[in-house]
Design a protein around this motif. Structure first.
Motif: not given
Length: 83
Positions: A19-48
């Motif tokens: 549920e990340v806002e599409e307009s926030a997702i740019t190549p320079s977007a910081n995963l934590g600060d801009d996209l509000d992802l944490d380490s658990i989200d990273f694991i889920d992302l890898v699985v997906k």
């Protein structure tokens, strides 16, 4: 798969699954600060990502990523190796 295609796939996952806002997702977007992802989200992302990134993804690569471009740069060799 090109880096642009890979970016689009990861972006789609972030929008639909995290549920990340599409307009926030740019190549320079910081995963934590801009996209509000944490380490658990990273694991889920890898699985997906297993649906379109073949083989086993080493979770260690995510210890050094900070931006979306970092993610794409680290994942692209996995995708490129089967093309």
């Amino acid at each position: 798969m090109t880096k642009d295609e890979l970016f689009d796939k990861v972006k789609g996952l972030l929008v639909s699954e995290f549920e990340v806002e599409e307009s926030a997702i740019t190549p320079s977007a910081n995963l934590g600060d801009d996209l509000d992802l944490d380490s658990i989200d990273f694991i889920d992302l890898v699985v997906k990502m297993k649906d379109f990134v073949p083989g086993k993804i080493d979770p260690e690569i995510f210890k050094t990523v900070k931006t979306m471009q970092d993610v794409i740069d680290k994942l692209h060799p996995y995708v490129e190796s089967v093309n």
